[in-house]
Design a protein around this motif. Structure first.
Motif: not given
Length: 121
Positions: A98, A101, A108
């Motif tokens: 995460v 990204t 998200l």
């Protein structure tokens, strides 16, 4: 070079030393055809079914072999059923993914919401 040519012309003259017999080219083709041996006419060979199909069989076998070779080197791909393995991953790995990204919390949340909507449709 020209001096040598002049000397040769004085010594031997300009006349052609080669002569052709009288009527040589008039009957040349007939004489040549008479001297040739008779040629046997052969029948065309029969082409069997296997001779016609053989190249296609070989090509199909080549592509099958190529497919297996590529599959051996590349390996198998993950199917849709293997996507449940994300739940088996430790939180440390998921957090690093995460972070890579570079999504904020709202992006998200929006991505996960869209993904859930696609699963149930």
């Amino acid at each position: 070079m020209k001096k040598n040519d002049l000397e040769l012309q004085k010594k031997y003259g300009k006349q052609n030393p080669f002569t052709v017999p009288e009527g040589y080219f008039e009957h040349f083709t007939e004489n040549l055809m008479e001297r040739l041996p008779e040629k046997e006419v052969k029948a065309l060979p029969e082409i069997k079914l296997w001779d016609r199909v053989k190249p296609w069989i070989y090509m199909a076998a080549m592509f099958v072999g190529l497919m297996f070779t590529v599959r051996a080197f590349v390996g198998t791909t993950q199917s849709a059923d293997d996507s449940d393995n994300l739940t088996d991953m430790p939180d440390e790995y998921i957090e690093s993914i995460v972070d890579q990204t570079m999504m904020d919390d709202y992006e998200l949340y929006q991505y996960l919401t869209d993904a859930d909507a696609g699963i149930y449709n």
